[in-house]
Design an enzyme around this catalytic site. Sequence first.
Site, mmCIF file in Angstrom:
data_model
loop_
_atom_site.group_PDB
_atom_site.id
_atom_site.type_symbol
_atom_site.label_atom_id
_atom_site.label_comp_id
_atom_site.label_asym_id
_atom_site.label_seq_id
_atom_site.Cartn_x
_atom_site.Cartn_y
_atom_site.Cartn_z
ATOM 1 N N TYR A 126 -1.472 6.716 -14.590
ATOM 2 C CA TYR A 126 -1.795 7.224 -15.942
ATOM 3 C C TYR A 126 -0.806 8.356 -16.280
ATOM 4 O O TYR A 126 -0.218 8.373 -17.370
ATOM 5 C CB TYR A 126 -3.232 7.744 -15.983
ATOM 6 C CG TYR A 126 -3.607 8.369 -17.320
ATOM 7 C CD1 TYR A 126 -3.722 7.585 -18.466
ATOM 8 C CD2 TYR A 126 -3.848 9.739 -17.435
ATOM 9 C CE1 TYR A 126 -4.063 8.142 -19.692
ATOM 10 C CE2 TYR A 126 -4.193 10.302 -18.658
ATOM 11 C CZ TYR A 126 -4.298 9.508 -19.786
ATOM 12 O OH TYR A 126 -4.629 10.066 -21.000
ATOM 13 N N LYS B 184 1.846 8.689 -19.404
ATOM 14 C CA LYS B 184 1.805 9.780 -20.384
ATOM 15 C C LYS B 184 3.121 10.575 -20.369
ATOM 16 O O LYS B 184 3.534 11.112 -21.391
ATOM 17 C CB LYS B 184 0.602 10.681 -20.102
ATOM 18 C CG LYS B 184 -0.730 10.010 -20.389
ATOM 19 C CD LYS B 184 -1.001 9.852 -21.878
ATOM 20 C CE LYS B 184 -1.189 8.470 -22.353
ATOM 21 N NZ LYS B 184 -1.387 8.353 -23.802
ATOM 22 N N THR C 99 -14.459 11.365 -25.310
ATOM 23 C CA THR C 99 -14.228 10.002 -25.816
ATOM 24 C C THR C 99 -14.573 9.013 -24.699
ATOM 25 O O THR C 99 -14.950 9.413 -23.594
ATOM 26 C CB THR C 99 -12.747 9.793 -26.210
ATOM 27 O OG1 THR C 99 -11.962 9.811 -25.021
ATOM 28 C CG2 THR C 99 -12.247 10.840 -27.195
HETATM 29 N N1 LIG Z 1 -9.879 12.076 -24.555
HETATM 30 C C1 LIG Z 1 -9.088 12.913 -23.930
HETATM 31 O O1 LIG Z 1 -9.506 13.948 -23.398
HETATM 32 C C2 LIG Z 1 -7.617 12.625 -23.870
HETATM 33 C C3 LIG Z 1 -6.806 13.539 -23.174
HETATM 34 C C4 LIG Z 1 -5.440 13.339 -23.145
HETATM 35 C C5 LIG Z 1 -4.882 12.258 -23.809
HETATM 36 N N2 LIG Z 1 -5.678 11.374 -24.471
HETATM 37 C C6 LIG Z 1 -5.032 10.247 -25.144
HETATM 38 O O2 LIG Z 1 -5.626 10.020 -26.397
HETATM 39 C C7 LIG Z 1 -5.426 8.654 -26.778
HETATM 40 C C8 LIG Z 1 -6.718 8.104 -27.355
HETATM 41 O O3 LIG Z 1 -7.693 8.016 -26.351
HETATM 42 P P1 LIG Z 1 -9.222 8.376 -26.587
HETATM 43 O O4 LIG Z 1 -9.491 9.588 -25.798
HETATM 44 O O5 LIG Z 1 -9.560 8.359 -28.010
HETATM 45 O O6 LIG Z 1 -9.920 7.169 -25.788
HETATM 46 P P2 LIG Z 1 -10.848 5.954 -26.250
HETATM 47 O O7 LIG Z 1 -12.020 6.435 -27.024
HETATM 48 O O8 LIG Z 1 -11.088 5.168 -25.006
HETATM 49 O O9 LIG Z 1 -9.918 5.144 -27.240
HETATM 50 C C9 LIG Z 1 -8.856 4.371 -26.767
HETATM 51 C C10 LIG Z 1 -8.509 3.336 -27.813
HETATM 52 O O10 LIG Z 1 -7.391 2.583 -27.343
HETATM 53 C C11 LIG Z 1 -7.720 1.210 -27.487
HETATM 54 N N3 LIG Z 1 -7.013 0.363 -26.535
HETATM 55 C C12 LIG Z 1 -7.085 0.360 -25.198
HETATM 56 N N4 LIG Z 1 -6.305 -0.588 -24.684
HETATM 57 C C13 LIG Z 1 -5.710 -1.208 -25.723
HETATM 58 C C14 LIG Z 1 -4.806 -2.286 -25.844
HETATM 59 N N5 LIG Z 1 -4.346 -2.946 -24.768
HETATM 60 N N6 LIG Z 1 -4.409 -2.675 -27.067
HETATM 61 C C15 LIG Z 1 -4.864 -2.044 -28.165
HETATM 62 N N7 LIG Z 1 -5.739 -1.016 -28.128
HETATM 63 C C16 LIG Z 1 -6.161 -0.613 -26.910
HETATM 64 C C17 LIG Z 1 -9.223 1.146 -27.290
HETATM 65 O O11 LIG Z 1 -9.707 -0.086 -27.808
HETATM 66 P P3 LIG Z 1 -11.063 -0.762 -27.283
HETATM 67 O O12 LIG Z 1 -12.119 -0.314 -28.248
HETATM 68 O O13 LIG Z 1 -10.772 -2.226 -27.392
HETATM 69 O O14 LIG Z 1 -11.305 -0.314 -25.882
HETATM 70 C C18 LIG Z 1 -9.649 2.353 -28.093
HETATM 71 O O15 LIG Z 1 -9.662 2.057 -29.460
HETATM 72 C C19 LIG Z 1 -4.906 7.934 -25.530
HETATM 73 O O16 LIG Z 1 -3.520 7.726 -25.659
HETATM 74 C C20 LIG Z 1 -5.179 8.934 -24.409
HETATM 75 O O17 LIG Z 1 -4.255 8.804 -23.351
HETATM 76 C C21 LIG Z 1 -7.030 11.531 -24.525
#
Ligand SMILES: NC(=O)c1ccc[n+]([C@@H]2O[C@H](COP(=O)([O-])OP(=O)(O)OC[C@H]3O[C@@H](n4cnc5c(N)ncnc54)[C@H](OP(=O)(O)O)[C@@H]3O)[C@@H](O)[C@H]2O)c1
Length: 307
Positions: A174, A178, A211
């Site tokens: 991961y 990133k 999330t």
């Molecule tokens: N939350 C945190 O604390 C955090 C921290 C650092 C970075 N981030 C980054 O923030 C971004 C958003 O994540 P989030 O926290 O909002 O997580 P999340 O709620 O799990 O959302 C992830 C999204 O990505 C989609 N996805 C996953 N695999 C995919 C694929 N192969 N093709 C198309 N869509 C796909 C998921 O779709 P499905 O509904 O189909 O699963 C969901 O809509 C990510 O890049 C993550 O690395 C988050």
Amino acid sequence: MRWSVDSVPDQAGRAVVVTGATSGLGLVTTEHLARRGAHVVMAVRDEARGRRACDHLAGRYPGTRLDVRRVDLADLDTVRDFADGLHRDGFIPEVLVNNAGVMATSRRLSPQGHEMQFATNHLGHFALTGLLLPDLRAGKDPRVVTVSSTTHRRGRIRFHDLTGERGYWGLGFYAQSKLANVLFGLELHRRLRAAGSPVRSLLAHPGYAATNLPVNGWTGVSRTLARLGNRVLAQDATTGALPQLYAAVDPQAQCGQFIGPDGILEGWGRPRVVRPGAAGVDREAARRLWEISEELTGVRFDLPPAP
Ligand SMILES: NC(=O)c1ccc[n+]([C@@H]2O[C@H](COP(=O)([O-])OP(=O)(O)OC[C@H]3O[C@@H](n4cnc5c(N)ncnc54)[C@H](OP(=O)(O)O)[C@@H]3O)[C@@H](O)[C@H]2O)c1
């Protein structure tokens, strides 16, 4: 006044693509761009889930312009189909938010044989950006926002073993993906500037936001701890999405900037400019990753290498 969702300026007439728009930060980003008048294409892996998210927003904000289109970022064929579909239907994006992501999955390979986190978080977005770039160029104030994480600081690119055949650790891969987001966003910035392009490349990270991300990635005790962390430690998804919203819309956001939260350890807070880790500014690694990504995706950018 501190930056908030109410700081998003009028977006009427603006066309945006948000990947991973079904939940978490992508859903919040979609909501606040659409609420302010943008026409948002929700780029989703699961169309039924995308439709439900879209109906929810449309019910809350009648009159918003939202489309749901399928793309599995881990499958490069669907990335091409998605870009072709937008082109065919005359949708010309001005902003692309490379948001979708998976975290700490067990070792799996994509249909094209790439490690799943690298494929979803980096290669799919690399290809999508390259395919949409000619259209983005035509827009007013065009931007590409790539969402990374503080975890990039602990990452390294295993150029010798990108698929993890010789050893795999979910969190390590991961962090690699990133870091790839940061190297890509900054290399894109340098190439766009060298080419005199009007498109701006920016990076964003949310800090720690509640999330589905960790909950989906882990199983057993780790999943229970992730749920607890979401409840006790994380900020809400709306606050977590502010850096990427700021990068997508704020007039003061500059090409090449990395936007993260202003709180302690960049874990929480409102948007401010942050510094990438040392590995993220390694130009040689960025150039090498770019060339490998072009090879692995078959998508070549019409941009000369940065000087
Ligand atoms: N939350 C945190 O604390 C955090 C921290 C650092 C970075 N981030 C980054 O923030 C971004 C958003 O994540 P989030 O926290 O909002 O997580 P999340 O709620 O799990 O959302 C992830 C999204 O990505 C989609 N996805 C996953 N695999 C995919 C694929 N192969 N093709 C198309 N869509 C796909 C998921 O779709 P499905 O509904 O189909 O699963 C969901 O809509 C990510 O890049 C993550 O690395 C988050």
